[in-house]
Design a protein around this motif. Structure first.
Motif, PDB file in Angstrom:
ATOM      1  N   VAL A  92      35.862  22.404  32.007  1.00  0.00           N
ATOM      2  CA  VAL A  92      34.662  21.099  32.372  1.00  0.00           C
ATOM      3  C   VAL A  92      33.523  22.225  32.481  1.00  0.00           C
ATOM      4  O   VAL A  92      33.478  22.946  33.462  1.00  0.00           O
ATOM      5  N   GLY A  93      32.562  22.108  31.964  1.00  0.00           N
ATOM      6  CA  GLY A  93      31.412  23.031  31.857  1.00  0.00           C
ATOM      7  C   GLY A  93      32.067  24.479  31.838  1.00  0.00           C
ATOM      8  O   GLY A  93      32.300  24.890  30.751  1.00  0.00           O
ATOM      9  N   ASN A  94      31.351  25.166  32.683  1.00  0.00           N
ATOM     10  CA  ASN A  94      31.831  26.562  32.636  1.00  0.00           C
ATOM     11  C   ASN A  94      33.060  26.947  33.395  1.00  0.00           C
ATOM     12  O   ASN A  94      33.303  28.280  33.525  1.00  0.00           O
ATOM     13  N   LYS A  95      33.766  26.295  33.644  1.00  0.00           N
ATOM     14  CA  LYS A  95      34.998  26.444  34.362  1.00  0.00           C
ATOM     15  C   LYS A  95      36.212  25.928  33.531  1.00  0.00           C
ATOM     16  O   LYS A  95      36.179  24.892  32.885  1.00  0.00           O
ATOM     17  N   ARG A  96      37.216  26.764  33.525  1.00  0.00           N
ATOM     18  CA  ARG A  96      38.512  26.675  32.883  1.00  0.00           C
ATOM     19  C   ARG A  96      39.712  26.918  33.584  1.00  0.00           C
ATOM     20  O   ARG A  96      39.706  27.735  34.307  1.00  0.00           O
ATOM     21  N   ALA A  97      40.669  25.935  33.090  1.00  0.00           N
ATOM     22  CA  ALA A  97      42.156  26.362  33.739  1.00  0.00           C
ATOM     23  C   ALA A  97      43.129  26.249  32.896  1.00  0.00           C
ATOM     24  O   ALA A  97      43.064  25.313  32.281  1.00  0.00           O
ATOM     25  N   ASP A  98      43.797  27.235  32.565  1.00  0.00           N
ATOM     26  CA  ASP A  98      44.584  27.477  31.289  1.00  0.00           C
ATOM     27  C   ASP A  98      46.056  26.733  31.758  1.00  0.00           C
ATOM     28  O   ASP A  98      46.466  26.940  32.859  1.00  0.00           O
ATOM     29  N   ASP A  99      46.379  25.928  30.780  1.00  0.00           N
ATOM     30  CA  ASP A  99      47.962  25.425  31.025  1.00  0.00           C
ATOM     31  C   ASP A  99      47.936  25.027  32.299  1.00  0.00           C
ATOM     32  O   ASP A  99      49.268  24.797  33.159  1.00  0.00           O
ATOM     33  N   VAL A 100      47.108  23.969  32.941  1.00  0.00           N
ATOM     34  CA  VAL A 100      47.007  23.116  34.088  1.00  0.00           C
ATOM     35  C   VAL A 100      47.558  22.110  34.103  1.00  0.00           C
ATOM     36  O   VAL A 100      47.832  21.200  35.072  1.00  0.00           O
TER      37      VAL A 100
END
Length: 164
Positions: A92-100
């Motif tokens: 979302v935008g500039n924020k990333r959460a891998d395998d969440v």
């Protein structure tokens, strides 16, 4: 070593009363997930999986998720009860959460009703809510249960709990 069960008070559930193998049930509780200021999921049509020693894991119907923020991940895992799991990365935008987030594209017959429903780890989110209460993530970083005031443990996932 066996944990000391916390006796539930009126209106509470003990995770030590949950079954093994786990039980799947519908819930009309209001589930909301916020990430980077965006409501990713909002539903009253979730399903929850209840398993001994674990707080509930909530599975959200795909149509109640802002799926444009989910990117398929190469990660997969296997659950002896639900089958082969697949994962999403959330951006979302500039924020990333891998395998969440994870789901079961071809679950076992006992869990067929959660096909493509998505569960989310609470810890990487801004907030996850059950009926307006902000949840606490299950201890550790392996399991994805959500802890609310109406659930008592102790919960598997913290230090020393792997042998339970």
């Amino acid at each position: 070593m066996h944990p000391q069960r916390i006796p539930p008070q009126p209106g509470q559930e003990s995770v030590w009363d949950y079954p093994r193998p786990p039980r799947l049930e519908d819930t009309s509780k209001h589930i909301q997930i916020i990430f980077n200021g965006v409501t990713i999921a909002d539903t009253h049509r979730a399903k929850r999986v209840l398993e001994t020693s674990h707080p509930p894991v909530y599975y959200i119907p795909p149509e109640d998720i802002q799926r444009e923020y989910l990117v398929p991940s190469p990660r997969s895992t296997y659950c002896e009860w639900k089958g082969q799991g697949a994962y999403y990365t959330l951006i979302v935008g500039n924020k990333r959460a891998d395998d969440v987030a994870w789901y079961y594209p071809n679950p076992t017959p006992a869990f067929a009703s959660i096909k493509d429903y998505v569960a989310f780890y609470a810890a990487p989110m801004d907030a996850c809510y059950v009926d307006g209460e902000k949840v606490q993530p299950q201890p550790g970083n392996f399991y994805g249960g959500w802890i609310t005031q109406d659930i008592v443990g102790p919960f598997k996932g913290g230090p020393g709990s792997w042998g339970w």
